[in-house]
Write an enzyme that holds these catalytic residues in place. Structure first.
Site, PDB file in Angstrom:
ATOM      1  N   GLN A 313       0.827  -1.198   0.000  1.00  0.00           N
ATOM      2  CA  GLN A 313       0.000   0.000   0.000  1.00  0.00           C
ATOM      3  C   GLN A 313       0.865   1.253   0.000  1.00  0.00           C
ATOM      4  OE1 GLN A 313      -3.073   0.849  -0.370  1.00  0.00           O
ATOM      5  NE2 GLN A 313      -2.941   2.979   0.307  1.00  0.00           N
ATOM      6  N   GLU A 314       1.983   1.204   0.709  1.00  0.00           N
ATOM      7  CA  GLU A 314       2.860   2.368   0.816  1.00  0.00           C
ATOM      8  C   GLU A 314       3.649   2.619  -0.474  1.00  0.00           C
ATOM      9  OE1 GLU A 314       3.104   4.579   3.025  1.00  0.00           O
ATOM     10  OE2 GLU A 314       2.335   3.800   4.916  1.00  0.00           O
TER      11      GLU A 314
END
Length: 514
Positions: A313-314
């Site tokens: 996600q990052e």
């Protein structure tokens, strides 16, 4: 008078003794059996279910599932052990009730007017719709009008058969389908995914979970409206089990346990993104193997697959990822955070993963102890994204708006309000991008579900391949020649009979000479 009383007493005692002797043979005796007393005397609650990501599954020796966790809590409520029996399809589940081999069916079964004529429903705890699915890239039916039995296959005992029959009688006279008595809904979904089957019908929640692992599964249309899901037990004159179920569900609804379990299994949302899921699973195959040892090394108290989902996600697992705000690396750490953790290079994969894991552990340690253990991670992730102070504001706002600050379901609904002036102007730490924190946590949960399911699927395939190799081991030509019927010797002796025409292999020799 005294003698008469004695005679009446004697007759009364005799009548009671006779009734006691005949009681078990009275036809309606079985109907008055106390089910709860029988379960507690046995010391075991027998529950039949179906193996699926939502209801019941076993991953690395640990049991999961919405219905499994609820059944375990109900067994604890009764003070007995839980025995789970897994069946292949819905028809087999109801066979267990009919034969007395199960006390309850807990398998995401839909309340239906036909079912309740023969079985006792319990409290309803969520709802689903029935949907027709197909494989991406294949023809998508826009209506049931043209669907026939050569295309649509249904699992035995599926409640949708009654709906299809009504639709056939009222709207689609040419509609037809086939029921496969040997397969369950999970198997039929897998066959649609593999292309062996054109269409099947399953409930919307099960389909949503399947799509996290198999994005090629697509919804063509809704066959029914929302339908309540419930458990089923035998239908008779004894209501003790039904009463216990009602009390149990009321208690877990009041103390928030039901909401927490439903959030765990149903709170991942239904906004499926085919392209994003497919890209993620490709990265699982091509990028994750190199990073997996690092995630396992530094995950410690949290699931390494969750740590991997956070990293995706990052940064989409790009060690050199950099945002416009200056955060960098696999875990997208700020410069100040990296320095506080003693990191020297945010683009170094190992430093970034170890630092991100420690920072997340710090956030989890700050989460109030009143938050349930299995929900602390979501509060920590919200704090990881927008800052711990703003997470406290979200809890405070939840209290002000009559919610439970220890319930992630309640708190996450307030996160988007942190960016709206009527709300943030009255909070201690002011404006925050709460809508981004909400999306951040939800995306991580989806990636984690996809990763866990996908890896489990790969392990299953590898185990099946290994078993196949053990059952049918490869044999070298040398080993074949040592066999009682030497293969190479046979070939050399038979070379005169081998021709380019397969039909001549079985032609009599005299005819060949002639």
């Amino acid at each position: 008078m005294k003698k008469l009383k004695i005679n009446y007493l004697f007759i009364g005692i005799l009548t009671l003794l006779l009734a006691a002797a005949l009681w078990p043979s009275i036809p309606w005796f079985g109907k008055t059996e106390n089910h709860i007393a029988a379960i507690q005397a046995r010391g075991v609650l027998r529950v039949s279910t179906i193996d699926s990501p939502l209801t019941y599954s076993v991953i690395n020796g640990k049991k999961y599932g919405l219905d499994y966790e609820l059944a375990q809590q109900f067994a604890n409520y009764l003070g007995v052990k839980l025995k789970v029996t897994v069946r292949q399809n819905i028809s087999q589940l109801f066979d267990d009730l009919d034969s007395g081999n199960a006390d309850l069916l807990a398998a995401g079964l839909v309340y239906d007017s036909a079912r309740v004529k023969n079985y006792q429903p319990g409290p309803m705890y969520y709802s689903v719709s029935q949907q027709l699915v197909y494989r991406v890239g294949q023809y998508r039916p826009r209506s049931l009008a043209t669907v026939n039995e050569n295309q649509l296959t249904i699992a035995p005992g599926h409640v949708v058969v009654n709906d299809l029959q009504r639709l056939k009688e009222t709207k689609f006279p040419d509609l037809s389908w086939k029921v496969d008595d040997k397969k369950g809904s999970t198997t039929l979904l897998e066959e649609v995914i593999s292309g062996k089957l054109d269409y099947t019908i399953a409930d919307s929640v099960a389909i949503s979970l399947f799509q996290r692992v198999h994005p090629e599964l697509a919804v063509a249309l809704d066959v029914t409206d929302e339908q309540p899901v419930t458990w089923f037990s035998r239908l008779d004159d004894d209501n003790t089990l039904s009463a216990a179920l009602l009390d149990f569900f009321n208690s877990i609804n009041e103390d928030g346990s039901l909401a927490r379990i439903e959030e765990k299994y149903l709170g991942h949302g239904d906004d499926f993104d085919y392209v994003d899921t497919r890209s993620f699973l490709r990265a699982v195959d091509n990028v994750l193997p190199e990073l997996e040892p690092l995630f396992k090394k530094y995950a410690k108290e949290i699931d390494w697959r969750l740590l991997a989902a956070i990293s995706y996600q990052e940064s989409h697992w790009d060690p050199l990822a950099t945002s416009p705000t200056g955060v960098r690396g696999l875990m997208m750490l700020t410069k100040n955070t990296a320095q506080s953790l003693g990191l020297t290079d945010r683009t170094d994969a190992e430093q970034s993963i170890s630092g991100g894991a420690r920072y997340l552990e710090d956030m989890m340690a700050k989460v109030p102890e009143t938050v349930p253990e299995d929900e602390r991670i979501w509060f920590a992730l919200a704090a990881y994204n927008m800052g711990y102070a703003h997470m406290l504001d979200a809890r405070s706002l939840t209290v002000k708006t009559k919610g439970n600050p220890d319930s992630w379901t309640d708190v996450k609904q307030r996160l988007p309000l942190l960016s709206q002036k009527p709300y943030y102007s009255k909070l201690t730490y002011g404006y925050a991008r709460g809508h981004e924190a909400y999306a951040y946590v939800e995306n991580i949960r989806k990636y984690q579900i996809s990763l866990v399911g996908y890896l489990q699927e790969k392990e299953k395939q590898e185990a099946e391949a290994m078993k196949l190799a053990q059952d049918y081991p490869a044999v070298s030509p040398e080993e074949l020649n040592k066999a009682p019927f030497p293969f190479l010797s046979f070939l050399s002796q038979s070379s005169g009979y081998l021709t380019h025409s397969p039909s001549l292999l079985f032609t009599p020799q005299k005819k060949e000479e002639k």
